[in-house]
Structure formats: structure tokens, C-alpha cells
Design an enzyme around this catalytic site. Structure first.
Site, PDB file in Angstrom:
ATOM      1  N   ASP A  93       0.820  -1.221   0.000  1.00  0.00           N
ATOM      2  CA  ASP A  93       0.000   0.000   0.000  1.00  0.00           C
ATOM      3  C   ASP A  93       0.851   1.267   0.000  1.00  0.00           C
ATOM      4  OD1 ASP A  93      -2.319  -1.662   0.231  1.00  0.00           O
ATOM      5  OD2 ASP A  93      -1.832  -1.881   2.351  1.00  0.00           O
TER       6      ASP A  93
ATOM      7  N   LYS B 167       2.076   1.945  -5.185  1.00  0.00           N
ATOM      8  CA  LYS B 167       2.769   1.394  -6.367  1.00  0.00           C
ATOM      9  C   LYS B 167       1.953   1.593  -7.642  1.00  0.00           C
ATOM     10  CE  LYS B 167       3.188  -2.701  -4.485  1.00  0.00           C
ATOM     11  NZ  LYS B 167       2.849  -2.489  -3.072  1.00  0.00           N
TER      12      LYS B 167
ATOM     13  N   GLY C 103      -4.086  -4.883  -3.936  1.00  0.00           N
ATOM     14  CA  GLY C 103      -5.113  -3.872  -4.174  1.00  0.00           C
ATOM     15  C   GLY C 103      -4.447  -2.590  -4.610  1.00  0.00           C
ATOM     16  N   HIS C 104      -4.571  -2.266  -5.888  1.00  0.00           N
ATOM     17  CA  HIS C 104      -3.942  -1.039  -6.395  1.00  0.00           C
ATOM     18  C   HIS C 104      -5.032  -0.039  -6.765  1.00  0.00           C
ATOM     19  CE1 HIS C 104      -0.263  -3.651  -7.642  1.00  0.00           C
ATOM     20  NE2 HIS C 104      -0.245  -3.316  -6.387  1.00  0.00           N
TER      21      HIS C 104
ATOM     22  N   GLN D  91       2.276  -6.662  -3.302  1.00  0.00           N
ATOM     23  CA  GLN D  91       2.676  -6.652  -1.894  1.00  0.00           C
ATOM     24  C   GLN D  91       4.013  -5.895  -1.782  1.00  0.00           C
ATOM     25  OE1 GLN D  91       1.652 -10.016  -3.162  1.00  0.00           O
ATOM     26  NE2 GLN D  91      -0.299  -9.051  -2.837  1.00  0.00           N
TER      27      GLN D  91
HETATM   28  P1  IMP Z   1      -2.020 -12.979   2.020  1.00  0.00           P
HETATM   29  O1  IMP Z   1      -1.165 -12.357   0.970  1.00  0.00           O
HETATM   30  O2  IMP Z   1      -3.483 -12.823   1.742  1.00  0.00           O
HETATM   31  O3  IMP Z   1      -1.626 -14.383   2.335  1.00  0.00           O
HETATM   32  O4  IMP Z   1      -1.790 -12.158   3.390  1.00  0.00           O
HETATM   33  C1  IMP Z   1      -0.547 -12.185   4.088  1.00  0.00           C
HETATM   34  C2  IMP Z   1      -0.220 -10.821   4.646  1.00  0.00           C
HETATM   35  O5  IMP Z   1       0.081  -9.933   3.571  1.00  0.00           O
HETATM   36  C3  IMP Z   1      -1.353 -10.172   5.438  1.00  0.00           C
HETATM   37  O6  IMP Z   1      -0.797  -9.418   6.494  1.00  0.00           O
HETATM   38  C4  IMP Z   1      -1.984  -9.239   4.432  1.00  0.00           C
HETATM   39  O7  IMP Z   1      -2.654  -8.168   5.045  1.00  0.00           O
HETATM   40  C5  IMP Z   1      -0.751  -8.771   3.662  1.00  0.00           C
HETATM   41  N1  IMP Z   1      -1.054  -8.350   2.299  1.00  0.00           N
HETATM   42  C6  IMP Z   1      -1.334  -9.117   1.238  1.00  0.00           C
HETATM   43  N2  IMP Z   1      -1.543  -8.379   0.137  1.00  0.00           N
HETATM   44  C7  IMP Z   1      -1.365  -7.103   0.508  1.00  0.00           C
HETATM   45  C8  IMP Z   1      -1.416  -5.852  -0.196  1.00  0.00           C
HETATM   46  O8  IMP Z   1      -1.642  -5.764  -1.404  1.00  0.00           O
HETATM   47  N3  IMP Z   1      -1.165  -4.738   0.561  1.00  0.00           N
HETATM   48  C9  IMP Z   1      -0.876  -4.807   1.872  1.00  0.00           C
HETATM   49  N4  IMP Z   1      -0.797  -5.941   2.557  1.00  0.00           N
HETATM   50  C10 IMP Z   1      -1.048  -7.078   1.882  1.00  0.00           C
END
Ligand code: IMP
Length: 468
Positions: A19, A22, A48-49, A227
Site C-alpha cells: 500500500d 505502487k 489492491g492497487h 505486496q
Molecule cells: P495474504 O497475501 O493474503 O496471504 O496475506 C498475508 C499478509 O500480507 C497479510 O498481512 C496481508 O494483510 C498482507 N497483504 C497481502 N496483500 C497485501 C497488499 O496488497 N497490501 C498490503 N498488505 C497485503
């Protein structure tokens, strides 16, 4: 013999917990006309972009961020894990914006497919970690498992297109093995996934080296990491991380291009950091109280609407409790998860973590986002803009990110205060317009982390940035 004209590739990564902005940074970079393709190499709908154009907002999850640059091709690499039904819906939403992806989107037929049992398992097993529930962990784990006896543990896009009856059996039997739902419902779901695959087939070039052939034709690629560095499955704050490699090096595995085309690495950092989900966050305002407040179950309650209605920002800013400062900054900076709507945990800019990300990814240039929000600190009781410059662990000062999560959890931030920025930066477009405090802060960060800051973001709109 006529020698081929080769393109090159750059990689853009998040340097914190995601977040960082990007999507908007990719959007800005592609406006330069340098790139013919924007490609993703990891993650799936957990990303989420948020992009905004003419006051309209769109949140992308699986499609690369360059949708508004209509002459740019988009590529989803083999390192991604896709939810096909959601992808179809995302494409429909983009189309409703008047953006036609039919000759622009290209998806690797080696990309992983998230199946019903991945989502169900993640909902259960991901609670402690605070995952997004998108099935990432179980999907990547099944890829590593490969097969159980003669049955595949995971499916790739090509399996759905080339062997649909086998794919249905794999989806159904893998779910039945876990006893996760009724056979009837899983079968219906499997057919829906197959239908989505058929509808999306038009986007799948069957040449596994499609991206390479484009680069050999002279196209330049911008790889867009999903991420971020501190969520990397190995190099992040394990186990509170995502399930894929997020760092720049993985662009050349999950992005389906040999590393010899690499030119530059860009990093994106946010001036006030955030994190969603659980896990260590040394510079967090309000520490574990904030982590608990924003955690999965409770976080669902503390939405943007809730916080706006129930808190008085001015009062929160006057409080000397960092937990209150964090809530105020979240409301002012609109820091709520694009995928889950959860309140993001907020924290001071952490230069220990940023230097780690710069070094680990080999970042050449940084884009610092939300610099306009630093003005909010001048409304607090704090003596200046707080910046974390080292950690104290067991009475010792350290300047590196410890590997052990337990160790990291006990780390206390060592804070330096930089002079407040009091002017509104959001209308500024030139470096020379910036107040001396902002210029000084930029130089200070550059020197501390050993990397040039080439641009800063000063607001949510596409044109609100300054090239330095
Ligand atoms: P997962 O990717 O759904 O397995 O989540 C693992 C961790 O990564 C969690 O803490 C999520 O909140 C974090 N996470 C996954 N995708 C994003 C993103 O796009 N932005 C911020 N945090 C993310």
C-alpha cells in the site's frame, strides 16, 4: 545477419508492508512512453492497487496497473496465483470504465489457479496471520506439493484449457479430501471456474516465451511487484508475510524473462508507513494496542465510516497518546485496505527497514509517496516529524532488521525528529516550490538509506507528484 533490437526491463517494488502507492507510481512511470508492457510476477487478488482518474476510482487486484495508458500491453506472469472468476469481473469493471483490454491483456498459461479449497483453507488457517483470505498460502503450498499420487495438487491455466475434465476432477477431489463442502457445491464451483477459463482464453498467448519475444522486438517492460519487501515469503517478517517472493529478483522467475534484460530497480516508500494484517511493526503509533484494534475481526468494525463518525480528529491530534495520533493520521490519510476495507495500522517512517529494502532489492531510485500528509504532524504535540533511525533491542542499539520475529517484536524504535513541514504541498509541482524543511527531509532520507529519491507524491490524483 541483421542483429535484433532488444528492449530492456525495469522492476518496481514496494519497500515496506504494501500500500505504498505502487499502482499510481506505475501509472506515472508509464506516462513517460518508455514502456510498451507492464507485467506482474507475483501474488493475485490479495493485491489492491487504487487508481483515480477524473474523480473516478478503480481498485485493481489482478490486472497490472497501467490500464489508463491505452497503448501499453499488460502481462500477468507465471508467478501469479489467479482467481479466474474474480479476474473476469475485474476485466468487466475495467471495460465499464471505457477501457478495452481485448488486445492488451496477456496471461501466462503457467499462472497458478486458486481453487475453492485454497480459499476455504486460507479463511481458516490464515486468521492468525491476518491474511486477505485470497487463498495465496494454500495455492503456493500446493504448487510446491505438485501431486499426490497421480492427482495434481494444483492447476495451471493451461490445465484448464487443455484438459478440462481432469481439471474439474482435481478441483473437486482436492476439496473433497479436505471435507470442505458438499460434492454438489464444489462441482458447481468447478464448472464456474472452467467457464471463466474459457471466457478468458482470448487473453492467453500459448507461447510460454511471449514476453521474451516482445522484448526481442524492442519493447521495454516495467515489472510491477505486488505486496512489498517486508511481506516477502522469506525476506519479510516471517511468518506474517504473503506466500510469494515479492522482491525484485523474483521478477525474473515469476515474470518469465531472463535477468539479462534488467536495467533499473525502482522502490516505492510511503512517508507515513502502514501495515494491514498482523505482525511486527516497530514504528507503529500505539504499538500492540493499534495492532489489536486493527486486527481482522475487530478491524471489520472500525471502518472508514465508523472512524469518521465517532472520532474528532482535532482532539485526537492534540492527544499525547500515539495510539490516538495513529487514528487521526489514518482518517486524514484515508488509510483503509483497498482489498479488505480494514483500517491500516500506521507508523513512523522507518529508515532501518527502508535501508534493508533498498539494499536487498538493489534499488536505484525511490519514489516517496504521500509526502503531503507529513504536514499533519505539525498539528500534533510532537516536536517534529518522527523518523525511526535505529532499534533498541535488549538495551543495545542496532541498525539492521533482525530476522527473528520474536526479536523484532521486542525492538523499540529510536526516534529522531525532523523540522515540521507546515505548508500544504498538494498544489506544488516543482522541487523549487517545496519549503526548505521538505527539501531537507528528502536529502536526509537519501543520505540515511544511500539511495536517490527521484520523485515524491503530494496527493491522490494522477498528476499530484513532483519529479526531483
Ligand atoms: P495474504 O497475501 O493474503 O496471504 O496475506 C498475508 C499478509 O500480507 C497479510 O498481512 C496481508 O494483510 C498482507 N497483504 C497481502 N496483500 C497485501 C497488499 O496488497 N497490501 C498490503 N498488505 C497485503
Amino acid at each position: 545477419m541483421v542483429s535484433a533490437i532488444l528492449g530492456y526491463s525495469d522492476v518496481l517494488v514496494g519497500t515496506q508492508y504494501g500500500d505504498e502507492g505502487k499502482g499510481k507510481t506505475v501509472d506515472k512511470k508509464t506516462k513517460s512512453g518508455m514502456y510498451g508492457i507492464v507485467a506482474r510476477y507475483n501474488g493475485g487478488k490479495n493485491a489492491g492497487h487504487t487508481l483515480e482518474e477524473k474523480g473516478r476510482k478503480i481498485v485493481l487486484h489482478q490486472v497490472p496497473s497501467a490500464i489508463f495508458s491505452r497503448d501499453i500491453q499488460l502481462y500477468i506472469g507465471s508467478g501469479c496465483a489467479l482467481d479466474l472468476e474474480k479476474l473476469e469481473r475485474e476485466i468487466a469493471e475495467i471495460t465499464s470504465f471505457g477501457i478495452d483490454l481485448s488486445n492488451r491483456l496477456n496471461i501466462s498459461d503457467k499462472a497458478l489457479i486458486t481453487c475453492p479449497h485454497h480459499i476455504m483453507l486460507d479463511a481458516e488457517l490464515g486468521k492468525e496471520l491476518g491474511t486477505t483470505g485470497s487463498g495465496m498460502g494454500p495455492a503456493y503450498a500446493d504448487r510446491a506439493m505438485r501431486a499426490e499420487g497421480s492427482r495434481l495438487k494444483h492447476l495451471r491455466f493451461a490445465d484448464l484449457l487443455d484438459n478440462p475434465s481432469m481439471a474439474i476432477e482435481v478441483i473437486v477431489e482436492n476439496a473433497m479430501d479436505r471435507g470442505l463442502d458438499s460434492r454438489e457445491r464444489i462441482e458447481a464451483k468447478a464448472h464456474k471456474i472452467l467457464e471463466a477459463a474459457k471466457n478468458l482464453e482470448q487473453y492467453v498467448p500459448r507461447d510460454p516465451l511471449w514476453l521474451l519475444s516482445q522484448v526481442n522486438n524492442g519493447e521495454n517492460v516495467l515489472f510491477e511487484g505486488a505486496q512489498a519487501t517486508l511481506l516477502d515469503v522469506t525476506h519479510g517478517t516471517v511468518p506474517f508475510v504473503t506466500a510469494s517472493h515479492t522482491i525484485a529478483g523474483n521478477a525474473y522467475v515469476g515474470g518469465d524473462l531472463p535477468p539479462k534484460y534488467h536495467r533499473k530497480t525502482f522502490g516505492v516508500a510511503k512517508a507515513i508507513m502502514s501495515r494491514v494484517g498482523n505482525g511486527p511493526f516497530v514504528s507503529e503509533f500505539g504499538g500492540s494496542r493499534s495492532e489489536h484494534y486493527c486486527a481482522e475481526e475487530r478491524g471489520k468494525r472500525y471502518t472508514k465510516a465508523y472512524e469518521r463518525t465517532n472520532y474528532n480528529v482535532e482532539e485526537l491530534l492534540k492527544s499525547d497518546d500515539p495510539f490516538h495520533t495513529g487514528i487521526a493520521l489514518r482518517i486524514l490519510g484515508e488509510e483503509y485496505g483497498a482489498t479488505t476495507g480494514r483500517p491500516r495500522r500506521l507508523g513512523m517512517l522507518d529508515l532501518v527497514a527502508l535501508k534493508y529494502a533498498v539494499d536487498l532489492n538493489g534499488i536505484d531510485e525511490l519514489h516517496l509517496t504521500k509526502v503531503d500528509r507529513l504536514v499533519d504532524f505539525s498539528r500534533t504535540q510532537l516536536p517534529g516529524i518522527p523518523i525511526v533511525v535505529a532499534y533498541e533491542v535488549d538495551g543495545r542499539n542496532i541498525d539492521y532488521l533482525p530476522t527473528s520475529t520474536d526479536f523484532l517484536k521486542t525492538a523499540k524504535p529510536i526516534i529522531e525528529y525532523r523540522p515540521h513541514i507546515k505548508e500544504d504541498l498538494s498544489g506544488m509541482r516543482n522541487f523549487s516550490d517545496l519549503p526548505p524543511e521538505a527539501k531537507e527531509l528528502i536529502r536526509y532520507i537519501e543520505t540515511s538509506v544511500g539511495c536517490k529519491i527521484s520523485s515524491i507524491g503530494v496527493g491522490p490524483e494522477r498528476e499530484q507528484y513532483i519529479d526531483l
